[in-house]
Design a protein around this motif. Structure first.
Motif, PDB file in Angstrom:
ATOM      1  N   MET A  94      -5.638   6.169  -4.822  1.00  0.00           N
ATOM      2  CA  MET A  94      -4.774   5.072  -4.382  1.00  0.00           C
ATOM      3  C   MET A  94      -4.021   5.509  -3.134  1.00  0.00           C
ATOM      4  SD  MET A  94      -4.221   2.036  -5.037  1.00  0.00           S
ATOM      5  CE  MET A  94      -4.009   1.151  -6.527  1.00  0.00           C
ATOM      6  N   ALA A  95      -3.994   4.658  -2.111  1.00  0.00           N
ATOM      7  CA  ALA A  95      -3.345   4.995  -0.848  1.00  0.00           C
ATOM      8  C   ALA A  95      -1.825   4.959  -1.011  1.00  0.00           C
ATOM      9  CB  ALA A  95      -3.769   4.015   0.239  1.00  0.00           C
ATOM     10  N   SER A  96      -1.152   5.859  -0.323  1.00  0.00           N
ATOM     11  CA  SER A  96       0.305   5.839  -0.349  1.00  0.00           C
ATOM     12  C   SER A  96       0.801   4.795   0.647  1.00  0.00           C
ATOM     13  CB  SER A  96       0.847   7.214   0.016  1.00  0.00           C
ATOM     14  OG  SER A  96       0.667   7.461   1.390  1.00  0.00           O
ATOM     15  N   GLN A  97       2.076   4.461   0.515  1.00  0.00           N
ATOM     16  CA  GLN A  97       2.686   3.445   1.388  1.00  0.00           C
ATOM     17  C   GLN A  97       2.572   3.838   2.860  1.00  0.00           C
ATOM     18  OE1 GLN A  97       3.913   0.515   0.803  1.00  0.00           O
ATOM     19  NE2 GLN A  97       4.037   0.496  -1.416  1.00  0.00           N
ATOM     20  N   SER A  98       2.564   5.130   3.143  1.00  0.00           N
ATOM     21  CA  SER A  98       2.660   5.573   4.534  1.00  0.00           C
ATOM     22  C   SER A  98       1.318   5.862   5.189  1.00  0.00           C
ATOM     23  CB  SER A  98       3.539   6.822   4.596  1.00  0.00           C
ATOM     24  OG  SER A  98       2.953   7.846   3.836  1.00  0.00           O
ATOM     25  N   GLN A  99       0.224   5.577   4.513  1.00  0.00           N
ATOM     26  CA  GLN A  99      -1.075   5.943   5.066  1.00  0.00           C
ATOM     27  C   GLN A  99      -1.772   4.796   5.787  1.00  0.00           C
ATOM     28  OE1 GLN A  99      -3.334   7.955   1.982  1.00  0.00           O
ATOM     29  NE2 GLN A  99      -3.929   9.478   3.474  1.00  0.00           N
ATOM     30  N   VAL A 100      -2.309   5.128   6.947  1.00  0.00           N
ATOM     31  CA  VAL A 100      -3.228   4.236   7.655  1.00  0.00           C
ATOM     32  C   VAL A 100      -4.577   4.375   6.965  1.00  0.00           C
ATOM     33  CG1 VAL A 100      -4.416   3.905   9.858  1.00  0.00           C
ATOM     34  CG2 VAL A 100      -1.975   4.449   9.832  1.00  0.00           C
ATOM     35  N   GLY A 101      -5.339   3.292   6.875  1.00  0.00           N
ATOM     36  CA  GLY A 101      -6.644   3.360   6.237  1.00  0.00           C
ATOM     37  C   GLY A 101      -7.757   2.867   7.146  1.00  0.00           C
ATOM     38  N   ILE A 102      -8.984   3.129   6.719  1.00  0.00           N
ATOM     39  CA  ILE A 102     -10.181   2.761   7.487  1.00  0.00           C
ATOM     40  C   ILE A 102     -10.849   1.561   6.832  1.00  0.00           C
ATOM     41  CG2 ILE A 102     -12.474   3.525   8.229  1.00  0.00           C
ATOM     42  CD1 ILE A 102     -11.335   6.427   8.087  1.00  0.00           C
ATOM     43  N   LEU A 103     -11.084   0.541   7.634  1.00  0.00           N
ATOM     44  CA  LEU A 103     -11.767  -0.666   7.177  1.00  0.00           C
ATOM     45  C   LEU A 103     -13.144  -0.699   7.837  1.00  0.00           C
ATOM     46  CD1 LEU A 103     -10.659  -2.911   5.359  1.00  0.00           C
ATOM     47  CD2 LEU A 103     -10.051  -4.175   7.416  1.00  0.00           C
ATOM     48  N   ARG A 109     -12.038   1.552   2.903  1.00  0.00           N
ATOM     49  CA  ARG A 109     -12.428   0.298   2.240  1.00  0.00           C
ATOM     50  C   ARG A 109     -13.576  -0.309   3.026  1.00  0.00           C
ATOM     51  NH1 ARG A 109     -10.912  -3.207  -1.487  1.00  0.00           N
ATOM     52  NH2 ARG A 109      -9.055  -1.994  -2.003  1.00  0.00           N
ATOM     53  N   LEU A 110     -14.669  -0.604   2.327  1.00  0.00           N
ATOM     54  CA  LEU A 110     -15.833  -1.235   2.937  1.00  0.00           C
ATOM     55  C   LEU A 110     -15.863  -2.700   2.515  1.00  0.00           C
ATOM     56  CD1 LEU A 110     -19.172  -0.004   3.786  1.00  0.00           C
ATOM     57  CD2 LEU A 110     -19.246  -1.745   2.026  1.00  0.00           C
ATOM     58  N   VAL A 111     -16.070  -3.600   3.473  1.00  0.00           N
ATOM     59  CA  VAL A 111     -16.126  -5.034   3.186  1.00  0.00           C
ATOM     60  C   VAL A 111     -17.572  -5.486   3.358  1.00  0.00           C
ATOM     61  CG1 VAL A 111     -15.148  -7.296   3.678  1.00  0.00           C
ATOM     62  CG2 VAL A 111     -13.801  -5.244   4.162  1.00  0.00           C
ATOM     63  N   GLY A 160     -10.570  -7.689   4.038  1.00  0.00           N
ATOM     64  CA  GLY A 160     -10.289  -6.274   3.843  1.00  0.00           C
ATOM     65  C   GLY A 160      -8.820  -5.940   3.998  1.00  0.00           C
ATOM     66  N   VAL A 161      -8.166  -6.561   4.972  1.00  0.00           N
ATOM     67  CA  VAL A 161      -6.733  -6.322   5.193  1.00  0.00           C
ATOM     68  C   VAL A 161      -5.928  -6.836   3.999  1.00  0.00           C
ATOM     69  CG1 VAL A 161      -4.755  -7.006   6.628  1.00  0.00           C
ATOM     70  CG2 VAL A 161      -6.878  -6.207   7.712  1.00  0.00           C
ATOM     71  N   ARG A 162      -6.265  -8.018   3.503  1.00  0.00           N
ATOM     72  CA  ARG A 162      -5.542  -8.548   2.337  1.00  0.00           C
ATOM     73  C   ARG A 162      -5.675  -7.620   1.129  1.00  0.00           C
ATOM     74  NH1 ARG A 162      -7.753 -13.485   4.286  1.00  0.00           N
ATOM     75  NH2 ARG A 162      -9.389 -13.424   2.689  1.00  0.00           N
ATOM     76  N   ASP A 163      -6.846  -6.994   0.980  1.00  0.00           N
ATOM     77  CA  ASP A 163      -7.067  -6.098  -0.159  1.00  0.00           C
ATOM     78  C   ASP A 163      -6.487  -4.701   0.054  1.00  0.00           C
ATOM     79  OD1 ASP A 163      -8.300  -8.071  -1.627  1.00  0.00           O
ATOM     80  OD2 ASP A 163     -10.318  -7.219  -1.477  1.00  0.00           O
ATOM     81  N   SER A 164      -5.905  -4.455   1.218  1.00  0.00           N
ATOM     82  CA  SER A 164      -5.297  -3.140   1.498  1.00  0.00           C
ATOM     83  C   SER A 164      -3.908  -3.334   2.103  1.00  0.00           C
ATOM     84  CB  SER A 164      -6.190  -2.333   2.449  1.00  0.00           C
ATOM     85  OG  SER A 164      -6.411  -3.058   3.652  1.00  0.00           O
ATOM     86  N   ALA A 165      -3.186  -4.309   1.580  1.00  0.00           N
ATOM     87  CA  ALA A 165      -1.868  -4.670   2.125  1.00  0.00           C
ATOM     88  C   ALA A 165      -0.874  -3.518   2.087  1.00  0.00           C
ATOM     89  CB  ALA A 165      -1.310  -5.875   1.360  1.00  0.00           C
ATOM     90  N   GLU A 166      -1.108  -2.537   1.201  1.00  0.00           N
ATOM     91  CA  GLU A 166      -0.175  -1.411   1.085  1.00  0.00           C
ATOM     92  C   GLU A 166      -0.338  -0.389   2.205  1.00  0.00           C
ATOM     93  OE1 GLU A 166      -3.930   0.011  -0.915  1.00  0.00           O
ATOM     94  OE2 GLU A 166      -2.894  -1.897  -0.702  1.00  0.00           O
ATOM     95  N   TRP A 167      -1.412  -0.463   2.984  1.00  0.00           N
ATOM     96  CA  TRP A 167      -1.627   0.510   4.054  1.00  0.00           C
ATOM     97  C   TRP A 167      -0.569   0.374   5.152  1.00  0.00           C
ATOM     98  CZ3 TRP A 167      -7.648   0.240   5.113  1.00  0.00           C
ATOM     99  CH2 TRP A 167      -8.322   0.768   4.005  1.00  0.00           C
ATOM    100  N   ALA A 168      -0.366   1.457   5.879  1.00  0.00           N
ATOM    101  CA  ALA A 168       0.589   1.474   6.994  1.00  0.00           C
ATOM    102  C   ALA A 168      -0.055   1.021   8.299  1.00  0.00           C
ATOM    103  CB  ALA A 168       1.159   2.881   7.157  1.00  0.00           C
ATOM    104  N   LYS A 199       1.189  -1.607  10.971  1.00  0.00           N
ATOM    105  CA  LYS A 199       1.547  -2.453   9.826  1.00  0.00           C
ATOM    106  C   LYS A 199       2.050  -3.841  10.241  1.00  0.00           C
ATOM    107  CE  LYS A 199       2.581  -2.966   5.387  1.00  0.00           C
ATOM    108  NZ  LYS A 199       1.540  -3.059   4.377  1.00  0.00           N
ATOM    109  N   GLY A 200       2.665  -3.931  11.412  1.00  0.00           N
ATOM    110  CA  GLY A 200       3.224  -5.202  11.873  1.00  0.00           C
ATOM    111  C   GLY A 200       2.194  -6.295  12.107  1.00  0.00           C
ATOM    112  N   TYR A 201       0.917  -5.933  12.122  1.00  0.00           N
ATOM    113  CA  TYR A 201      -0.144  -6.915  12.354  1.00  0.00           C
ATOM    114  C   TYR A 201      -0.713  -7.473  11.049  1.00  0.00           C
ATOM    115  CZ  TYR A 201       0.117  -5.436  17.151  1.00  0.00           C
ATOM    116  OH  TYR A 201       0.583  -5.160  18.406  1.00  0.00           O
ATOM    117  N   TYR A 202      -0.139  -7.093   9.914  1.00  0.00           N
ATOM    118  CA  TYR A 202      -0.691  -7.552   8.642  1.00  0.00           C
ATOM    119  C   TYR A 202      -0.856  -9.069   8.596  1.00  0.00           C
ATOM    120  CZ  TYR A 202      -1.370  -8.870   3.863  1.00  0.00           C
ATOM    121  OH  TYR A 202      -1.893  -9.459   2.739  1.00  0.00           O
TER     122      TYR A 202
END
Length: 193
Positions: free
Chosen positions: A1-10, A60-62, A96-104, A151-154
Motif C-alpha cells: 500500500m502506498a504511503s501518503q507521501s509517495q509519487v506513483g507510476i501509472l 498501477r497498470l490501467v 488510474g488517478v481515481r484509483d490512486s487518489a492517495e498518491w502524492a 498532487k494538486g492536479y488530482y
C-alpha cells in the motif's frame, strides 16, 4: 500500500494497439516478444513492469477487463490493476488517478515504452517538489515519458475525457524539462523485426 507521501507510476495499457496492428503486428502489442539482455524472448510489458517496479515506487497498470494475459502479468510483477473499457488515453489516465487518489503525484507513461529505466521514473519523481509541479523527460528537445504531475492536479486528472491524454494540462511556465536518453521517446507502435 502506498504511503501518503509517495509519487506513483501509472502505466497506460488500455489502448487498442491500432497502429501496431495496422503495421502488421498480431495480437496485443504489450504481449509481443522482445529479446531481453540475456537474449530470452519476453513480453514487451515485462520490460515496462520490471523497470517501473524496480524504481521502488507504487505501480498501477490501467487496462481493459478483457486483457486477462496483461492483467496476469501485472499481478505477477506486483502491480495494482485498474480495469476500464477506455475510449481513449484521457479516460485511462482518469481511471488510474481515481484509483490512486492517495498518491502524492503521478508519473504517467504508456505501457509500451519498455525502454524506460527505473532511474527515469525516479528522476521525474524527484522533480515533483510541490503540489503544482510538472516534469517530463525529453530527448534532444523531443517530449518523452514519463510525464509527472504533483498532487494538486488530482481533480483535473481524475476528470479527463477523450484521447488527448494530459497534454492540455502542461504549462510552459511550470513544466520542468529533464534530459533523458532515447528510450524516453521509444515505443512499440511498430512490430519488432
Amino acid at each position: 500500500m502506498a504511503s501518503q507521501s509517495q509519487v506513483g507510476i501509472l502505466l497506460l495499457a488500455a489502448g487498442k494497439g491500432e497502429r501496431f496492428i495496422a503495421a502488421g503486428g498480431e495480437g496485443n502489442k504489450l504481449l509481443a516478444m522482445y529479446p531481453n539482455a540475456n537474449g530470452d524472448q519476453v513480453p514487451l510489458l515485462a520490460f515496462s513492469l520490471s523497470q517501473a517496479v524496480a524504481s521502488g515506487l507504487p505501480v498501477r497498470l490501467v487496462t481493459r477487463p478483457s486483457e486477462t494475459a496483461v492483467i496476469a502479468l501485472a499481478e505477477q510483477f506486483g502491480a495494482e490493476v485498474t480495469l476500464i473499457d477506455s475510449q481513449g488515453s484521457s479516460e485511462t489516465i482518469a481511471a488510474g488517478v481515481r484509483d490512486s487518489a492517495e498518491w502524492a503525484g503521478w508519473l504517467i507513461a504508456p505501457a509500451d515504452m519498455g525502454w524506460l529505466h527505473s532511474s527515469d521514473y525516479l528522476q521525474v519523481a524527484a522533480a515533483l517538489t510541490s503540489d503544482d509541479a510538472q516534469a517530463r523527460l525529453m530527448f534532444e528537445e523531443v517530449p518523452g515519458h514519463p510525464v509527472g504531475f504533483g498532487k494538486g492536479y488530482y481533480a483535473v486528472l481524475s476528470q479527463l475525457q477523450g484521447d488527448k491524454g494530459a497534454r492540455a494540462l502542461l504549462q510552459n511556465s511550470k513544466l520542468q524539462r529533464l534530459s533523458g536518453h532515447i528510450g524516453v521517446i521509444k515505443d512499440a507502435d511498430l512490430p519488432a523485426h
